[in-house]
Design an enzyme around this catalytic site. Structure first.
Site, mmCIF file in Angstrom:
data_model
loop_
_atom_site.group_PDB
_atom_site.id
_atom_site.type_symbol
_atom_site.label_atom_id
_atom_site.label_comp_id
_atom_site.label_asym_id
_atom_site.label_seq_id
_atom_site.Cartn_x
_atom_site.Cartn_y
_atom_site.Cartn_z
ATOM 1 N N HIS A 263 0.873 -1.180 0.000
ATOM 2 C CA HIS A 263 0.000 0.000 0.000
ATOM 3 C C HIS A 263 0.904 1.223 0.000
ATOM 4 O O HIS A 263 1.665 1.453 0.929
ATOM 5 C CB HIS A 263 -0.907 0.003 1.229
ATOM 6 N N CYS A 264 0.804 2.022 -1.061
ATOM 7 C CA CYS A 264 1.672 3.189 -1.215
ATOM 8 C C CYS A 264 0.954 4.430 -0.686
ATOM 9 O O CYS A 264 -0.115 4.791 -1.189
ATOM 10 C CB CYS A 264 2.048 3.373 -2.681
ATOM 11 N N VAL A 265 1.557 5.073 0.297
ATOM 12 C CA VAL A 265 0.937 6.279 0.869
ATOM 13 C C VAL A 265 1.028 7.456 -0.090
ATOM 14 O O VAL A 265 0.233 8.400 0.000
ATOM 15 C CB VAL A 265 1.592 6.636 2.221
ATOM 16 N N SER A 269 -3.182 4.461 -2.293
ATOM 17 C CA SER A 269 -3.830 3.294 -2.877
ATOM 18 C C SER A 269 -2.868 2.121 -2.833
ATOM 19 O O SER A 269 -1.657 2.293 -2.614
ATOM 20 C CB SER A 269 -4.264 3.585 -4.313
#
Length: 410
Positions: A263-265, A269
């Protein structure tokens, strides 16, 4: 029948009708905290969280059908980033302090939200506003000096547009698995067969211990299964479904994602099967655009020096405020580019060994897999089919599966 909301009214998080004029009233948690602070008593547990929730709920702007709530995490980057950069441009020492403390504050906020398992738009807002503000400074302070041509500005703008297009694609569906029906009757795949229950092996079986590792939350009952064609599946107790191999549950999104990487901040998403390629493209275009902008700016304010030399030694950088602001923005871009470059490097190495970040973390937790290249990559050996095959597999992500004939199945 209730009257419609006026432009300054809203329904708060407790379901009560409220008015913007009363935004500073009736905050029992804040009053109690102030009383305890004045009397030197400790705050009750959860008081700061309740105050923050109340403040976030009351940050609204008037609108036609009622006051609209503003996401508080969007505001700090828009206000603090220009202020800090202008302060850093006043003096070399101020620039050193600000540019050193900014990454530390961002990392602290990242670990704070990661520990609380919260989604936030702060990092996405920071990234987009940084791009916009750096581009604005470039046009306002660097281009008027006359050393940057229109073709160079057009090339930089095209790189920025391509990066935003790839980012927009990366923000779309990462490959969410369909959730079970909400009519009280679980979907047909919600209950694994008896042969599914009790089978556990490999890397997925190691994750059955109930620890929290990038999308796997404590208390999960993980069960593996075998499909008809020998494709491994496992059971997600949260989503109530069987998921294919390499899929994982994201604890921030609350959904299972096909071939979950992480999960990329920065895009707020997940990165999965459907958007992994777009994520890599966005990083690639960002690196090219940022490096090109840094070179153009340094060549303008530090004439006669190579970009690498000018980054560390530029005597005329603080001769006027315009040059100082441009030089400060160059260093800010260099710090951000170094961080994104590290992320891109890890992604490229993982793709070369056909391992996802989630699988690497699971392997580290269970002491499985080999550490390669000084620990930059963890080779689990489970899906590694060689450099060319691994990249061919990555480039085919998201494409429809090939139809197999009955003769091949037999």
């Amino acid at each position: 029948m209730e009257e419609p909301l006026c432009c300054c009214e809203y329904v708060d998080r407790r379901g009560e009708r409220n008015h913007l004029a009363a935004c500073c009233c009736d905050c029992e948690d804040l009053d109690e905290s102030c009383d305890r602070w004045l009397t030197c008593r400790s705050l009750p547990p959860g008081a700061l969280e309740r105050i923050a929730d109340t403040v976030a709920d009351r940050c609204r702007v008037p609108w036609f059908a009622g006051a609209v709530k503003i996401n508080v995490s969007l505001v700090p980057p828009m206000v603090l980033l220009p202020v800090f950069l202008h302060i850093a441009a006043l003096h070399f020492l101020l620039g050193l302090v600000v540019l050193t403390s900014l990454p530390a504050v961002v990392l602290w906020y990242y670990y704070l939200t990661h520990r609380r398992k919260e989604r936030t738009l702060f990092f996405l807002s920071l990234g987009l506003f940084s791009l916009g503000y750096m581009y604005y400074v470039f046009l306002q302070e660097v281009v008027p000096r006359g050393h940057v041509g229109y073709s160079q500005v057009a090339l930089l703008t095209c790189g920025l547009i391509l990066m935003l297009a790839a980012l927009s694609r990366a923000k779309k569906d990462p490959g969410y698995l369909p959730i079970s029906t909400g009519d009280g009757k679980p979907s047909q795949q919600a209950f694994p067969s008896k042969s599914v229950r009790g089978s556990s092996n490999g890397l997925h079986g190691a994750a059955a211990g109930g620890h929290s590792v990038n999308g796997e939350t404590k208390g999960y009952s993980r069960v593996l299964a075998e499909e008809r064609e020998g494709v491994k599946m496992d059971w997600c107790a949260k989503c109530q479904l069987l998921r294919p191999a390499r899929a994982g549950h994201c604890r921030l999104c609350g959904r299972c994602v096909r071939r979950l990487d992480h999960h990329c901040v920065w895009i707020n998403s997940c990165v999965g099967e459907q958007n992994h390629q777009a994520f890599i493209l966005a990083l690639f275009f960002f690196m090219l655009t940022s490096l090109y902008g840094i070179m153009l700016t340094l060549d303008t304010i530090c004439r006669g020096r190579t970009p690498f030399t000018a980054l560390f030694y530029c005597p005329g950088a603080y001769s006027d405020y315009s040059s100082a602001l441009s030089f400060t923005c160059v260093w800010y871009c260099a710090i951000v580019t170094a961080g994104m470059g590290y992320i891109l490097l890890i992604q490229l190495l993982n793709i070369s060994y056909n391992v996802t970040e989630r699988e690497a973390r699971l392997a580290l937790r269970d002491n499985a897999g080999r550490r390669l290249l000084g620990g930059l990559v963890i080779d689990t050996g489970q899906y590694n089919r060689g450099f060319l095959c691994n990249w061919g597999h990555f480039l085919s992500l998201g494409s429809p599966p090939q139809q197999r004939s009955a003769e091949d199945i037999v």
